[in-house]
Scaffold this motif. Structure first.
Motif, PDB file in Angstrom:
ATOM      1  N   ALA A  74       0.707  -1.161  -0.341  1.00  0.00           N
ATOM      2  CA  ALA A  74       0.293  -0.180   0.228  1.00  0.00           C
ATOM      3  C   ALA A  74       0.619   1.118   0.212  1.00  0.00           C
ATOM      4  N   PRO A  75       0.506   2.282  -0.998  1.00  0.00           N
ATOM      5  CA  PRO A  75       1.560   3.026  -1.075  1.00  0.00           C
ATOM      6  C   PRO A  75       1.234   4.052   0.284  1.00  0.00           C
ATOM      7  N   LYS A  76       0.513   4.274   0.767  1.00  0.00           N
ATOM      8  CA  LYS A  76       0.307   5.310   2.303  1.00  0.00           C
ATOM      9  C   LYS A  76      -0.602   4.953   3.115  1.00  0.00           C
ATOM     10  N   PHE A  77      -0.560   5.087   4.234  1.00  0.00           N
ATOM     11  CA  PHE A  77      -1.169   4.504   4.760  1.00  0.00           C
ATOM     12  C   PHE A  77      -3.046   5.524   5.267  1.00  0.00           C
ATOM     13  N   ASP A  78      -4.032   5.198   5.300  1.00  0.00           N
ATOM     14  CA  ASP A  78      -5.403   6.273   5.129  1.00  0.00           C
ATOM     15  C   ASP A  78      -6.320   5.308   5.991  1.00  0.00           C
ATOM     16  N   ALA A  79      -7.230   5.668   6.641  1.00  0.00           N
ATOM     17  CA  ALA A  79      -8.004   4.825   7.547  1.00  0.00           C
ATOM     18  C   ALA A  79      -9.044   4.043   4.904  1.00  0.00           C
ATOM     19  N   GLU A  80      -9.404   4.865   5.351  1.00  0.00           N
ATOM     20  CA  GLU A  80     -10.443   4.863   4.166  1.00  0.00           C
ATOM     21  C   GLU A  80      -9.655   3.968   3.126  1.00  0.00           C
ATOM     22  N   SER A  81      -8.048   3.684   2.406  1.00  0.00           N
ATOM     23  CA  SER A  81      -7.280   2.942   1.505  1.00  0.00           C
ATOM     24  C   SER A  81      -7.026   1.452   2.344  1.00  0.00           C
ATOM     25  N   LEU A  82      -7.010   1.886   3.811  1.00  0.00           N
ATOM     26  CA  LEU A  82      -6.778  -0.089   4.388  1.00  0.00           C
ATOM     27  C   LEU A  82      -8.204  -0.473   4.367  1.00  0.00           C
ATOM     28  N   VAL A  83      -9.270  -0.056   4.617  1.00  0.00           N
ATOM     29  CA  VAL A  83     -10.068  -1.046   4.071  1.00  0.00           C
ATOM     30  C   VAL A  83     -10.529  -1.145   2.858  1.00  0.00           C
ATOM     31  N   ASP A  84     -10.167  -0.788   2.166  1.00  0.00           N
ATOM     32  CA  ASP A  84     -10.021  -1.344   0.985  1.00  0.00           C
ATOM     33  C   ASP A  84      -9.287  -2.584   0.591  1.00  0.00           C
ATOM     34  N   TRP A  85      -7.950  -1.704   0.549  1.00  0.00           N
ATOM     35  CA  TRP A  85      -7.250  -2.430   1.004  1.00  0.00           C
ATOM     36  C   TRP A  85      -7.364  -4.627   1.416  1.00  0.00           C
ATOM     37  N   VAL A  86      -8.137  -4.039   2.776  1.00  0.00           N
ATOM     38  CA  VAL A  86      -8.449  -5.247   3.261  1.00  0.00           C
ATOM     39  C   VAL A  86      -9.403  -5.754   2.909  1.00  0.00           C
ATOM     40  N   GLY A  87      -9.714  -5.308   2.487  1.00  0.00           N
ATOM     41  CA  GLY A  87     -11.639  -5.852   1.911  1.00  0.00           C
ATOM     42  C   GLY A  87     -10.967  -6.664   0.239  1.00  0.00           C
ATOM     43  N   ARG A  88     -10.658  -5.894  -0.798  1.00  0.00           N
ATOM     44  CA  ARG A  88     -10.118  -6.698  -1.706  1.00  0.00           C
ATOM     45  C   ARG A  88      -9.625  -7.692  -2.222  1.00  0.00           C
ATOM     46  N   GLU A  89      -8.326  -7.165  -1.550  1.00  0.00           N
ATOM     47  CA  GLU A  89      -7.315  -8.532  -1.324  1.00  0.00           C
ATOM     48  C   GLU A  89      -7.362  -9.257  -0.605  1.00  0.00           C
ATOM     49  N   LYS A  90      -8.653  -9.523   0.420  1.00  0.00           N
ATOM     50  CA  LYS A  90      -8.228 -10.171   1.500  1.00  0.00           C
ATOM     51  C   LYS A  90      -7.361 -10.409   2.561  1.00  0.00           C
ATOM     52  N   ILE A  91      -6.695  -9.111   3.413  1.00  0.00           N
ATOM     53  CA  ILE A  91      -5.618  -9.177   4.115  1.00  0.00           C
ATOM     54  C   ILE A  91      -5.751  -9.866   5.003  1.00  0.00           C
ATOM     55  N   THR A  92      -5.190 -10.886   5.310  1.00  0.00           N
ATOM     56  CA  THR A  92      -4.904 -11.876   6.803  1.00  0.00           C
ATOM     57  C   THR A  92      -3.902 -10.902   7.912  1.00  0.00           C
ATOM     58  N   ASN A  93      -2.969 -10.055   7.352  1.00  0.00           N
ATOM     59  CA  ASN A  93      -2.510  -9.565   8.368  1.00  0.00           C
ATOM     60  C   ASN A  93      -1.893  -8.173   8.226  1.00  0.00           C
ATOM     61  N   THR A  94      -1.732  -7.238   8.952  1.00  0.00           N
ATOM     62  CA  THR A  94      -0.971  -5.906   8.722  1.00  0.00           C
ATOM     63  C   THR A  94      -0.343  -5.797  10.031  1.00  0.00           C
ATOM     64  N   PHE A  95       0.544  -4.497   9.702  1.00  0.00           N
ATOM     65  CA  PHE A  95       1.589  -3.708  10.855  1.00  0.00           C
ATOM     66  C   PHE A  95       1.543  -2.151  11.122  1.00  0.00           C
ATOM     67  N   MET A  96       0.135  -1.667  12.550  1.00  0.00           N
ATOM     68  CA  MET A  96       0.081  -0.327  12.881  1.00  0.00           C
ATOM     69  C   MET A  96       0.958   0.291  13.903  1.00  0.00           C
ATOM     70  N   ILE A  97       1.353   1.447  13.346  1.00  0.00           N
ATOM     71  CA  ILE A  97       2.128   1.597  15.089  1.00  0.00           C
ATOM     72  C   ILE A  97       0.732   2.055  15.931  1.00  0.00           C
ATOM     73  N   PRO A  98       1.227   2.181  17.339  1.00  0.00           N
ATOM     74  CA  PRO A  98       0.120   1.913  18.347  1.00  0.00           C
ATOM     75  C   PRO A  98      -0.975   3.509  17.875  1.00  0.00           C
ATOM     76  N   ASN A  99       0.462   4.523  17.633  1.00  0.00           N
ATOM     77  CA  ASN A  99      -0.776   5.421  17.327  1.00  0.00           C
ATOM     78  C   ASN A  99      -2.006   5.343  16.567  1.00  0.00           C
ATOM     79  N   MET A 100      -1.272   5.087  15.142  1.00  0.00           N
ATOM     80  CA  MET A 100      -2.602   4.431  14.443  1.00  0.00           C
ATOM     81  C   MET A 100      -3.757   3.906  14.849  1.00  0.00           C
TER      82      MET A 100
END
Length: 524
Positions: A229-255
């Motif tokens: 994912a070229p950037k992190f934001d809430a909208e794109s994250l939801v899109d990536w996880v749903g469209r690509e069936k994402i099983t794991n990811t990393f976020m720092i605590p403030n995210m």
């Protein structure tokens, strides 16, 4: 143990049709990745690249960038990850320091590179060869079929710059052995990339070790799929996880906190797909974990601690640890292939319960800082990496991070660890983020102060927070002043780490002059 080039051969034989990479710029199977990497590796050699040659890459989280990493590894070269958030001057300094003879650049960053090379050219007669994404890169590919891997496990694989949160960034040299050992740590201890149909979303930049080594290389070694994912934001994250069936990811605590605070993590798409979320590079306490479990009850939560010089992973908390109150606030136990020891300034192990510097040894450690032998010798002593981080250990072998040695606050003859105060503040239900710093003081040497971000639609005052802290901490540890900020007002590095020096400058907290002090009630 195999080199990265050896892993290309293995996956090309065993899983040629399986998807290896997905990004905004396309998809690659393991078979395609191997063939394209070998073809570009030949082209790089035709430009004069030799085993050990430094090849710079200026690119975002894209399939292009990942292909450049594997192509450079296949050629025997060293992938030098340039930070696209640098200024032209910083990039020029990075090019000079690493001596890259070839630079591969994503088209969107060509103006930045051209500006940097203009600066670089003022003191150098010869400029690096620049290959731009697209036709120039495609025309460089030569031949087909396997390419002989000229590297060994101890050959340098990449140079990654440190985050520079406590000083000037340094280029860390990591070998093939280090990268693969770190991948094994991830596969064994965090099941990252080892589960069937694993699809990991990479949201941290590939110019940092978390994105490159913990996600891209770990998933590659495990034969899993990396989604970039070229950037992190809430909208794109939801899109990536749903469209690509994402099983794991990393976020720092403030995210994580932001996405829980605004309710995004409660979106059904996460419950349907996400099986593990990993976090680190910040504080995560029980209220955050309990809210996470409420939103995503079927998702495993991991916490990990590390640093680029360690390759990068050192310790981890696994899902079975996360809700154990005895280890709340811990950074966990050491990884499968990492040995950790707390040491005093003379290199002696400290007793259980005592403060000590976190020292680590094992196959994933850096070779050293590129071009900095004195700093390498200071960091690597008798086979141990001295991290500059202070911690304690309990009798169960769990480590509790206290602070950076350089960020310890000395006030009235007492030592205050900023991380300890921050952890206590994060236990208050109104606090979303907290940053504690030491400010020069004419009477006390340093004064403890805090910048606070509150959760949305929640109010709190300094008096209320101070009263809460008195139940957790000694009086001298409680911040004398607090200011309340918006989330975007906390300056962060490209990796999401808080830049405390910049924060102090922004708030005018760099002078012992009483006239320069911020009033206690001031809100930003």
């Amino acid at each position: 143990m195999r080199t990265i080039g050896d892993w290309l051969h293995l996956h090309q034989r065993q899983r040629p049709a399986k998807e290896a990479l997905v990004g905004v710029d396309g998809r690659r199977t393991y078979g395609e990745l191997a063939e394209r990497s070998w073809a570009l590796g030949r082209g790089l050699r035709s430009l004069g690249a030799q085993p050990g040659s430094h090849i710079g890459v200026l690119a975002a989280n894209t399939v292009y960038n990942a292909e450049m990493f594997f192509s450079i590894a296949a050629s025997g070269g060293v992938y030098v990850a340039y930070n696209w958030r640098w200024t032209e001057l910083e990039l020029a300094e990075g090019i000079e320091e690493t001596g890259a003879g070839i630079i591969l650049v994503e088209e969107q960053f060509l103006p930045l590179l051209e500006g940097a090379l203009e600066i670089y050219g003022r003191t150098h007669d010869q400029l690096p060869t620049v290959i731009v994404q697209g036709a120039q890169t495609d025309n460089l590919r030569q031949g087909s079929g396997p390419l002989l891997d000229p590297t060994t496990l101890d050959s340098p694989l990449c140079i990654i710059y440190t985050g520079g949160s406590t000083g000037k960034s340094k280029g860390v040299v990591l070998s093939h052995r280090a990268a693969v050992a770190n991948a094994f740590n991830e596969l064994v201890d965090c099941q990252l990339g080892s589960r069937p149909h694993e699809r990991g979303l990479i949201v941290t930049p590939l110019f940092h070790s978390a994105g490159l080594l913990c996600w891209l290389v770990a998933h590659f070694v495990g034969g899993a799929t990396s989604v970039l994912a070229p950037k992190f934001d809430a909208e794109s994250l939801v899109d990536w996880v749903g469209r690509e069936k994402i099983t794991n990811t990393f976020m720092i605590p403030n995210m994580m906190r932001k996405m829980m605070d605004n309710g995004v993590l409660a979106d059904p798409v996460f419950r349907q797909n996400l099986r593990a979320l990993h976090t680190g590079a910040g504080l995560l306490r029980m209220p955050d974990k309990e809210l996470f479990a409420e939103m995503l009850p079927g998702t495993d939560l991991y916490y990990r601690y590390g640093l680029t010089e360690a390759g990068p992973m050192v310790t981890r908390l696994r899902p079975e640890d996360m809700f154990d109150p005895e280890v709340d606030g811990s950074i966990g136990q050491e990884y499968f292939m990492a040995e950790v020891q707390l040491q005093d300034p003379d290199g002696r192990p400290t007793p259980v319960g005592d403060l000590g510097e976190i020292c680590v040894r094992g196959p994933s450690l850096m070779t050293g800082y590129y071009g900095r032998p004195e700093q390498t010798a200071e960091a690597l002593q008798d086979g141990w990496l001295r991290t500059g981080d202070v911690a304690t250990q309990n009798d169960r072998g769990y480590y509790f991070f206290r602070d950076r040695l350089k960020e310890m606050i000395k006030t009235g003859g007492e030592n205050v660890y900023a991380a300890e105060v921050e952890q206590a503040l994060h236990m208050h239900p109104a606090v979303l983020e907290a940053a504690v710093v030491g400010v020069p003081d004419l009477k006390w040497d340093e004064e403890v102060r805090a910048a606070i971000v509150l959760r949305s639609e929640v109010a709190a005052t300094q008096e209320e927070l101070s009263t809460f802290l008195r139940t957790q901490l000694a009086g001298y540890k409680i911040p004398k002043q607090m200011v309340f900020l918006q989330p975007e007002e906390l300056p962060r590095s490209a990796a999401g780490k808080l830049r405390k020096a910049t924060l102090k400058q922004n708030l005018g907290w760099t002078s012992p002059d009483p006239a320069a002090r911020t009033t206690k009630s001031e809100t930003f």
